[in-house]
Design a protein around this motif. Structure first.
Motif, short mmCIF file in Angstrom:
data_model
loop_
_atom_site.label_atom_id
_atom_site.label_comp_id
_atom_site.label_asym_id
_atom_site.label_seq_id
_atom_site.Cartn_x
_atom_site.Cartn_y
_atom_site.Cartn_z
N ALA A 115 -1.95 9.28 16.19
CA ALA A 115 -1.76 8.58 14.76
C ALA A 115 -0.26 7.72 14.40
O ALA A 115 0.48 7.78 15.11
CB ALA A 115 -1.09 10.89 14.77
N TRP A 116 -1.17 7.09 13.36
CA TRP A 116 -0.48 6.01 13.24
C TRP A 116 0.66 6.44 12.21
O TRP A 116 -0.02 6.79 11.20
CB TRP A 116 -1.30 4.50 13.56
CG TRP A 116 -1.61 3.95 14.54
CD1 TRP A 116 -1.34 4.71 15.80
CD2 TRP A 116 -2.16 2.90 14.10
NE1 TRP A 116 -2.37 3.90 16.59
CE2 TRP A 116 -3.02 2.65 15.98
CE3 TRP A 116 -2.57 1.89 13.88
CZ2 TRP A 116 -3.30 1.48 16.85
CZ3 TRP A 116 -3.76 0.58 14.00
CH2 TRP A 116 -3.71 0.89 15.26
N HIS A 117 2.26 6.32 11.83
CA HIS A 117 2.74 6.25 11.48
C HIS A 117 3.33 5.21 10.26
O HIS A 117 3.93 4.59 10.70
CB HIS A 117 4.13 7.39 11.33
CG HIS A 117 4.01 8.23 12.38
ND1 HIS A 117 3.11 9.39 11.85
CD2 HIS A 117 3.78 8.75 13.58
CE1 HIS A 117 2.71 10.45 12.54
NE2 HIS A 117 3.29 10.06 14.07
N PHE A 118 3.25 5.16 8.95
CA PHE A 118 3.82 4.47 8.20
C PHE A 118 4.91 5.09 7.01
O PHE A 118 4.74 5.71 6.95
CB PHE A 118 2.04 3.57 7.26
CG PHE A 118 1.37 2.70 8.23
CD1 PHE A 118 1.61 1.57 8.10
CD2 PHE A 118 -0.24 3.73 8.81
CE1 PHE A 118 0.36 0.85 9.75
CE2 PHE A 118 -0.57 3.17 9.99
CZ PHE A 118 -1.19 1.98 9.83
N SER A 119 5.14 3.57 5.91
CA SER A 119 6.45 3.80 5.35
C SER A 119 6.10 2.99 4.44
O SER A 119 6.23 1.63 5.07
CB SER A 119 8.18 4.18 5.69
OG SER A 119 8.10 3.71 6.82
N LYS A 120 6.79 3.08 3.57
CA LYS A 120 7.33 2.24 2.36
C LYS A 120 8.23 2.90 1.34
O LYS A 120 7.58 3.25 0.42
CB LYS A 120 5.61 1.93 1.84
CG LYS A 120 6.03 0.46 0.42
CD LYS A 120 4.58 -0.07 -0.17
CE LYS A 120 3.99 -0.63 0.30
NZ LYS A 120 2.52 -0.59 -0.76
N GLY A 121 9.69 2.29 1.50
CA GLY A 121 10.54 2.69 0.95
C GLY A 121 10.89 4.60 1.04
O GLY A 121 11.01 5.54 2.03
N ARG A 123 5.53 8.26 2.44
CA ARG A 123 4.91 8.18 4.25
C ARG A 123 3.67 8.60 4.55
O ARG A 123 3.00 9.14 3.49
CB ARG A 123 5.71 9.10 4.34
CG ARG A 123 6.98 9.29 4.55
CD ARG A 123 7.66 8.10 5.75
NE ARG A 123 10.06 7.82 5.55
CZ ARG A 123 9.59 7.28 4.77
NH1 ARG A 123 9.41 6.40 4.06
NH2 ARG A 123 11.21 7.73 4.67
N ARG A 124 3.17 7.40 5.02
CA ARG A 124 1.77 8.01 5.46
C ARG A 124 1.20 7.91 6.41
O ARG A 124 2.00 7.58 7.72
CB ARG A 124 0.46 6.94 4.55
CG ARG A 124 1.09 6.68 2.84
CD ARG A 124 -0.09 6.87 2.53
NE ARG A 124 -0.05 6.61 1.37
CZ ARG A 124 -0.70 5.58 0.41
NH1 ARG A 124 -1.72 4.23 0.67
NH2 ARG A 124 -0.48 5.21 -0.98
N THR A 125 0.30 9.07 7.48
CA THR A 125 0.10 8.90 9.10
C THR A 125 -1.76 8.97 8.81
O THR A 125 -2.12 9.60 8.02
CB THR A 125 0.26 10.52 9.31
OG1 THR A 125 1.74 10.52 9.46
CG2 THR A 125 -0.49 10.45 11.03
N VAL A 126 -1.68 7.47 9.70
CA VAL A 126 -3.52 7.98 9.63
C VAL A 126 -3.47 8.23 11.70
O VAL A 126 -3.00 7.30 12.24
CB VAL A 126 -4.00 6.59 9.47
CG1 VAL A 126 -5.56 5.71 9.84
CG2 VAL A 126 -3.89 5.64 8.21
#
Length: 315
Positions: free
Chosen positions: A201-207, A210-213
């Motif tokens: 599970a790779w986690h991303f954020s922008k401001g 939040r997204r997880t792929v």
């Protein structure tokens, strides 16, 4: 009355269950041991020991007093050791464990420079990407990127921030295209570091977003340098760290992917047993590493400074 000395004697009597044996260990007569215990009991207004001709045992009050008393005696001894070594030359073995990629790329040089300053030391650097228990394996100092196993048993001092970065070779991106969103990774070959806490599970954020792929790992390894070499050969998109990828990014053999999205921020930390103060050599090494990895007192490590204006991959 020297209360600390009396406490030390009480701890020894409680451990050995004998006034005479405690006296022999401490270089005191049995009568002097008994005197100190009586003075301590008088000060506390509590009976600490049952005495008989055959044995010595703890009272309920003595049992309750033993643990904090032992801790106080140990702290006093450790403080004395610190003072005794404060002006002494650092010497002897220094057992250090660290992740293999960081250890070879950055820590080895830092420890070598520290050893030049203190040539009487004998550092032993053990590199392993497994999350080894520092106490069980007898390390004086463990360097860890995230993944602090037991905050109660271990004390921690941050050394530097540790940023993640997705990157790939220009050749791979020319053949397969540049992902524009985290979800686009589903259509790409992903190179995965097996010791990531959340698996694939790779986690991303922008401001605030939040997204997880959860990626399908096309290639997995437990060593970041192995994955980086694979990415440079055009095998796929690698989840990397800037301390490892910075040179390849500067040279252009790798380029950042999804650079407008942030990966979780970890920290590079120094761990040592919380049950005792760090020895002078451990404390000196930690101070040295902080100076190396946060030069000028700024929380931007040397591997991140060249990357500040690096352009990202574009479609």
């Amino acid at each position: 009355m020297d209360q600390l000395r009396a406490m030390e004697i009480f701890v020894e009597v409680a451990r050995l269950r004998s006034f005479s044996e405690a006296g022999r260990r401490l270089g005191l007569t049995r009568a002097m041991v008994s005197k100190h215990i009586l003075q301590l009991e008088d000060r506390l207004q509590a009976r600490l020991l049952h005495r008989s001709t055959r044995e010595v045992s703890l009272t309920d009050a003595g049992q309750a007093y033993l643990a904090p008393c032992t801790a106080t005696v140990e702290q006093a001894r450790e403080a004395a050791r610190v003072v005794a070594h404060a002006g002494a030359e650092l010497a002897g073995p220094l057992r250090i464990q660290a992740p293999s990629s960081f250890g070879s790329e950055w820590l080895a040089g830092a420890v070598a420079r520290f050893n030049l300053l203190h040539p009487q030391l004998s550092p032993m650097l053990y590199l392993d990407d497994a999350l080894l228990d520092p106490i069980e394996h007898g390390f004086d100092l463990t360097i860890r990127v995230g993944g602090i196993p037991d905050v109660h048993a271990l004390a921690m001092r941050p050394l530097a921030p540790c940023k993640g970065v997705l990157c790939a070779s220009p050749d791979y991106l020319a053949r397969h295209g540049v992902p524009q969103t985290p979800e686009d990774l589903h259509g790409h070959r992903c190179l995965h570091f097996s010791h990531l806490t959340d698996g694939t599970a790779w986690h991303f954020s922008k401001g605030e977003e939040r997204r997880t792929v959860r990626v399908q790992a096309a290639f997995t390894a437990n060593n970041g340098l192995v994955l980086q070499h694979a990415a440079q050969q055009g095998l796929g998109i690698v989840y990397n760290t800037t301390f490892l990828a910075w040179r390849a990014l500067m040279e252009g053999s790798l380029v950042p992917v999804l650079a407008d999205w942030e990966l979780p921020l970890n920290h590079l930390s120094a761990l040592y047993p919380a049950s005792r103060q760090p020895s002078p050599k451990v404390r000196a090494l930690i101070d040295h590493l902080v100076a190396e990895f946060q030069p000028d007192g700024q929380p931007v490590p040397p591997w991140d400074r060249p990357l500040r204006r690096l352009p990202a991959a574009s479609a």
